[in-house]
Design an enzyme around this catalytic site. Structure first.
Site, PDB file in Angstrom:
ATOM      1  N   ASN A   1       6.174   1.706 -10.432  1.00  0.00           N
ATOM      2  CA  ASN A   1       6.649   0.833 -11.592  1.00  0.00           C
ATOM      3  C   ASN A   1       7.389   1.926 -12.702  1.00  0.00           C
ATOM      4  O   ASN A   1       7.211   2.987 -12.672  1.00  0.00           O
ATOM      5  CB  ASN A   1       5.477   0.027 -12.127  1.00  0.00           C
TER       6      ASN A   1
ATOM      7  N   HIS B   1       7.855  -8.774  -6.586  1.00  0.00           N
ATOM      8  CA  HIS B   1       9.104  -8.065  -6.444  1.00  0.00           C
ATOM      9  C   HIS B   1      10.206  -8.609  -5.796  1.00  0.00           C
ATOM     10  O   HIS B   1      10.925  -7.825  -4.983  1.00  0.00           O
ATOM     11  CB  HIS B   1       8.717  -6.570  -5.920  1.00  0.00           C
TER      12      HIS B   1
ATOM     13  N   TYR C   1      -0.046  -3.806   1.734  1.00  0.00           N
ATOM     14  CA  TYR C   1       1.361  -3.648   2.066  1.00  0.00           C
ATOM     15  C   TYR C   1       1.806  -4.187   3.583  1.00  0.00           C
ATOM     16  O   TYR C   1       2.807  -4.566   4.001  1.00  0.00           O
ATOM     17  CB  TYR C   1       2.042  -2.681   1.533  1.00  0.00           C
TER      18      TYR C   1
HETATM   19 FE1  HDE Z   1       2.621  -4.151  -5.175  1.00  0.00          FE
HETATM   20  N1  HDE Z   1       2.790  -5.353  -3.877  1.00  0.00           N
HETATM   21  N2  HDE Z   1       0.563  -4.643  -5.403  1.00  0.00           N
HETATM   22  N3  HDE Z   1       2.051  -2.695  -6.918  1.00  0.00           N
HETATM   23  N4  HDE Z   1       4.478  -3.393  -5.335  1.00  0.00           N
HETATM   24  C1  HDE Z   1       4.105  -5.662  -3.259  1.00  0.00           C
HETATM   25  O1  HDE Z   1       4.360  -5.577  -0.747  1.00  0.00           O
HETATM   26  C2  HDE Z   1       0.099  -5.283  -4.248  1.00  0.00           C
HETATM   27  C3  HDE Z   1       0.983  -2.660  -7.415  1.00  0.00           C
HETATM   28  C4  HDE Z   1       5.049  -2.489  -6.236  1.00  0.00           C
HETATM   29  O2  HDE Z   1      10.682  -3.087  -3.458  1.00  0.00           O
HETATM   30  C5  HDE Z   1       4.165  -6.491  -2.058  1.00  0.00           C
HETATM   31  O3  HDE Z   1       6.607  -5.366   0.307  1.00  0.00           O
HETATM   32  C6  HDE Z   1      -1.521  -5.620  -4.331  1.00  0.00           C
HETATM   33  C7  HDE Z   1       0.783  -1.433  -8.259  1.00  0.00           C
HETATM   34  C8  HDE Z   1       6.415  -2.609  -5.880  1.00  0.00           C
HETATM   35  O4  HDE Z   1      10.039  -3.816  -1.645  1.00  0.00           O
HETATM   36  C9  HDE Z   1       2.781  -6.706  -1.788  1.00  0.00           C
HETATM   37  C10 HDE Z   1      -1.746  -4.855  -5.453  1.00  0.00           C
HETATM   38  C11 HDE Z   1       2.176  -1.119  -8.243  1.00  0.00           C
HETATM   39  C12 HDE Z   1       6.471  -3.373  -4.989  1.00  0.00           C
HETATM   40  C13 HDE Z   1       2.048  -5.790  -2.785  1.00  0.00           C
HETATM   41  C14 HDE Z   1      -0.464  -4.211  -6.064  1.00  0.00           C
HETATM   42  C15 HDE Z   1       2.894  -2.065  -7.345  1.00  0.00           C
HETATM   43  C16 HDE Z   1       5.432  -4.106  -4.479  1.00  0.00           C
HETATM   44  C17 HDE Z   1       4.977  -7.724  -1.926  1.00  0.00           C
HETATM   45  C18 HDE Z   1      -2.980  -4.577  -6.221  1.00  0.00           C
HETATM   46  C19 HDE Z   1       2.772  -0.071  -8.944  1.00  0.00           C
HETATM   47  C20 HDE Z   1       8.090  -3.873  -4.347  1.00  0.00           C
HETATM   48  C21 HDE Z   1       6.159  -7.356  -0.791  1.00  0.00           C
HETATM   49  C22 HDE Z   1      -3.984  -3.949  -5.571  1.00  0.00           C
HETATM   50  C23 HDE Z   1       2.269   1.420  -8.704  1.00  0.00           C
HETATM   51  C24 HDE Z   1       8.478  -2.723  -3.104  1.00  0.00           C
HETATM   52  C25 HDE Z   1       5.829  -5.940  -0.242  1.00  0.00           C
HETATM   53  C26 HDE Z   1       9.815  -3.115  -2.666  1.00  0.00           C
HETATM   54  C27 HDE Z   1       5.243  -5.173  -3.544  1.00  0.00           C
HETATM   55  C28 HDE Z   1       0.567  -6.024  -3.016  1.00  0.00           C
HETATM   56  C29 HDE Z   1      -0.319  -3.517  -7.197  1.00  0.00           C
HETATM   57  C30 HDE Z   1       4.298  -1.653  -7.026  1.00  0.00           C
HETATM   58  C31 HDE Z   1       2.162  -8.342  -1.748  1.00  0.00           C
HETATM   59  C32 HDE Z   1      -2.231  -6.199  -3.430  1.00  0.00           C
HETATM   60  C33 HDE Z   1      -0.264  -0.916  -8.841  1.00  0.00           C
HETATM   61  C34 HDE Z   1       7.297  -1.447  -6.671  1.00  0.00           C
HETATM   62  O5  HDE Z   1       2.093  -6.325  -0.445  1.00  0.00           O
END
Ligand code: HDE
Length: 713
Positions: free
Chosen positions: A151, A78, A365
């Site tokens: 999402n 993202h 996060y």
């Molecule tokens: Fe994320 N995800 N994600 N994700 N995600 C990040 O956090 C992660 C997941 C989502 O505009 C990171 O700040 C893991 C689902 C959005 O700043 C990180 C897993 C959904 C955004 C991270 C998921 C998301 C992130 C990278 C599996 C939808 C952007 C930068 C367990 C419900 C937020 C950050 C923004 C961002 C990890 C799965 C949505 C690396 C480990 C499911 C919208 O922490």
């Protein structure tokens, strides 16, 4: 647009800009970061004007050192995002489900900051990549900050956080050559997907038009996981969160997406920014699907499985509030880049479930913000600050911004009068929902997560014909970019389990056959001990024929607000027809843009000068929703001489957009592909403006798609 209007607009923009900067800059000279007034920022300190630069130059050192450290690590996923401020307001209290202030108080306007993003690309990647979009909302509530980090698709690729690094490594550019950027169409991604069948549901959504939205303002948003709502009796209900856009859910075609990425890589970012600047504030309704605790096991899928949605046919979405985005950030880095969303930011009245993906996110996060923002004090950055006061015994750390007072920082204490004291539940103290758990510690997955085909098939069945065609084209494109035959074969075999016709079409496009069998087992913990159990996906079930809410054909088609209308003009264009048409469109909120053979101004039939918005050399039809040609003999003659004007019209026709012409404007159409299709429902020649307006509101005339494919543009 008439010149008078243009002048007014740029004047008010100037005033607005001045307002923004007035407070800080109007009467204050430039200073260093220590407040020293600066009299020269263009020349370094030298030993003579042609001499070496002196180490003494503290002004140069401060400026350059700060510059050298301007970048922070981009988000792992993202990275590419755009943000906006706004508010959330509840329209209907859900006190019976939740005690959260924002879910009980309809008078409150809760400030929000929203960040939309793509997943796979780097920070500078183009907006129209085929990808899932992030839809992250930070609610600054009176009880603390709540982040709903979702999402634009209601499900996720994987079921367990443990697989997230594998998923992301597979979709990111391949590690040997860092190719391709912001694209899933490559071997490593399909190697992973074809061996991880739980991905197939999110994957088919990513192959659908949802992955190439027309605008960030025209996307749905989903919390994805099942959460809990907790009421004041401490009762729990399961809940899924939905954002429904006021403008409906609309997408571009893949051909447009590819071209938009070249013509304007910031297409979505610009669209969001411009709409807010123009006062067309994007708006969403917040909806909830509520499932009582007693119904936890009522469905054919597991509520804890994030690769499953709850069909709206089974549990309708109840609309409870609205979100309006009405202010652009003042500074991209300070706000959109530094904002830190954490699914663990929660308030009383909302709680987590044991969805294993959500559970993993609760760790990830915070960890990622530490490495990205570099300090455990990231909550003190203005965009991350809660609107409530913070009192606790956390101290020090990199870049501490507060100056805590007092003798100690521990609890319990008497020396600070026992402060800060603990918050009782009736004062709003957070307590976790007391879920009963009686289980063995185990590294494994519930068998109830093993249905990997039913919902992708339900999604595909629910689409309209044109959406199905787009899905087939997307699979064909993506797999066509893969080089490994065994990966493509495996994918065809899996697509065949979703829909036989779909697999057949894709196979034909790839010049392959759908294989009769592949090496089993489908899911394999390659190289693992025999006791490592991977459930094999079950055969698909059909518990619902169709869910209409899944198709964009059933979205809203009632507005032309913010639609971009290209008006093709040259000197002598017919002002009467122009005025009649554009006044109707502008009254309904459409944005009229003059496109001419050259920049500067053009003179209309009433001898008035009009500022040109774009010379044809600088723009493309993919950046617009519809095209209008007002006519005027001299103007049409000039337009006919421009090859790119014809390409512009042909391309708009190819992408099934509404096209209108008045008077001699028809003669310009006669030199294009449109000439043979004047009876097309979205081609309006000498029709009333209302007719054109209605065609634009339909977004596209998909009925045209078969002939449109013939257009060589
Ligand atoms: Fe994320 N995800 N994600 N994700 N995600 C990040 O956090 C992660 C997941 C989502 O505009 C990171 O700040 C893991 C689902 C959005 O700043 C990180 C897993 C959904 C955004 C991270 C998921 C998301 C992130 C990278 C599996 C939808 C952007 C930068 C367990 C419900 C937020 C950050 C923004 C961002 C990890 C799965 C949505 C690396 C480990 C499911 C919208 O922490």
């Amino acid at each position: 647009m008439a010149k008078k209007n243009i002048e007014k607009t740029s004047e008010s923009k100037k005033i607005q800009d001045l307002e923004t900067h007035k407070v800080d800059y109007e009467n204050n000279p430039m200073t260093t970061n220590q407040g020293l007034k600066v009299n020269d920022t263009n020349n370094s300190l030298k030993a003579g004007v042609r001499g070496a630069t002196l180490l003494e130059d503290f002004l140069l050192r401060e400026k350059i050192t700060h510059f050298d450290h301007e970048r922070i690590p981009e988000r792992i996923v993202h990275a590419r995002g755009s943000g906006a401020h706004g508010y959330f307001q509840l329209t209907k209290s859900i006190k019976k489900y939740s005690k959260a202030g924002i879910f009980t108080d309809t008078k409150r306007k809760t400030p929000v900051f929203v960040r939309f993003s793509t997943v796979a690309g780097s920070k500078g990647s183009p907006d129209l990549a085929r990808d899932v979009r992030g839809f992250a909302v930070k609610f600054y509530t009176e009880e603390g900050t709540w982040d709903l980090v979702g999402n634009n698709m209601p499900i996720f690729f994987i079921q367990d956080a443990m697989k997230f690094p594998d998923l992301i490594h597979s979709v990111k550019p391949e590690p040997n050559n860092e190719i391709p950027q912001a694209a899933s169409a490559h071997d490593t991604f399909y190697d992973f997907v074809s061996h991880t069948t739980e991905t197939l549901h999110n994957h088919i959504w990513a192959m659908s038009d949802r992955a190439i939205p027309r605008s960030l303002r025209m996307m749905e948003g989903f919390g994805i996981h099942t959460f809990r709502l907790i009421n004041d009796k401490n009762e729990s209900h399961f809940v899924k969160f939905h954002w429904k856009p006021k403008l409906g859910v609309h997408s571009v075609t893949w051909d447009e997406a590819v071209k938009i990425n070249g013509a304007d890589a910031d297409f979505h970012r610009r669209d969001l920014w411009d709409a807010i600047e123009a006062g067309h504030y994007p708006e969403w309704e917040l909806g909830i699907q509520v499932v009582p605790e007693k119904d936890e096991h009522k469905y054919e899928f597991d509520l804890l499985d994030p690769t499953k949605l709850i069909p709206e046919e089974l549990v309708p979405v109840e609309i409870i509030g609205k979100m309006v985005l009405n202010r652009n950030p003042d500074n991209f880095f300070a706000e959109t880049e530094q904002v830190a969303f954490l699914p663990g930011h929660i308030v009383p009245g909302i709680d987590f479930t044991n969805d294993p993906l959500l559970q993993g996110r609760l760790f990830s996060y915070r960890d990622t913000q530490l490495s990205r923002l570099g300090s455990p004090n990231f909550h003190q950055i203005p965009i991350n600050k809660p609107i409530t006061k913070v009192y606790n015994n956390e101290r020090d750390g990199h870049m501490q911004m507060d100056i805590p007072k007092g003798q100690g920082a521990y609890f319990p204490n008497t020396l600070m009068g026992g402060c800060p004291h603990l918050s009782k539940m009736k004062e709003g103290g957070f307590t976790h929902y007391e879920e009963r758990i009686d289980a063995k510690k185990i590294r494994g997955r519930s068998e109830s997560f093993s249905d990997h085909f039913s919902q992708p098939a339900l999604f595909y069945r629910s689409l309209s014909d044109w959406e199905k065609e787009h899905v087939a084209q997307a699979y064909s494109f993506e797999l066509g970019k893969c080089t490994q035959k065994h990966i493509k074969e495996r994918m065809l075999w899996l697509i065949n389990k979703i829909d036989k016709n779909l697999a057949k079409t894709v196979a034909e496009n790839l010049g392959m056959k759908v294989p009769k069998s592949i090496n089993k087992p489908i899911n394999q913990a390659i190289g693992a001990d025999a006791n490592v159990k991977e459930h094999q996906p079950q055969d698909p079930k059909n518990y619902l024929d169709e869910d209409p809410a899944l198709s964009q054909a059933n979205t809203k088609f009632d507005t032309i607000e913010t639609r971009q209308i290209a008006v093709l003009v040259a000197d002598g264009f017919d002002m009467k027809a122009f005025k009649k048409m554009t006044s109707t469109l502008e009254k309904e909120g459409a944005m009229v843009k003059l496109v001419a053979p050259h920049g500067g101004t053009v003179t209309c039939s009433d001898n008035m000068e009009h500022e040109v918005d774009a010379a044809i050399a600088t723009t493309e039809s993919v950046l617009f929703d519809a095209v209008y040609i007002p006519g005027g003999k001299k103007a049409v003659k000039a337009l006919q001489k421009e090859a790119k004007i014809k390409k512009f019209i042909n391309e708009a026709f190819k992408h099934c957009k509404a096209i209108a012409a008045d008077g001699e404007g028809e003669e310009l159409l006669d030199t294009t592909f449109v000439a043979d299709y004047k009876d097309d429902a979205a081609v309006c020649i000498n029709e009333k403006p209302k007719q054109f307006r209605d065609a634009i509101a339909q977004h596209r005339n998909w009925e045209r798609r078969k002939v449109a494919m013939e257009v060589p543009a």
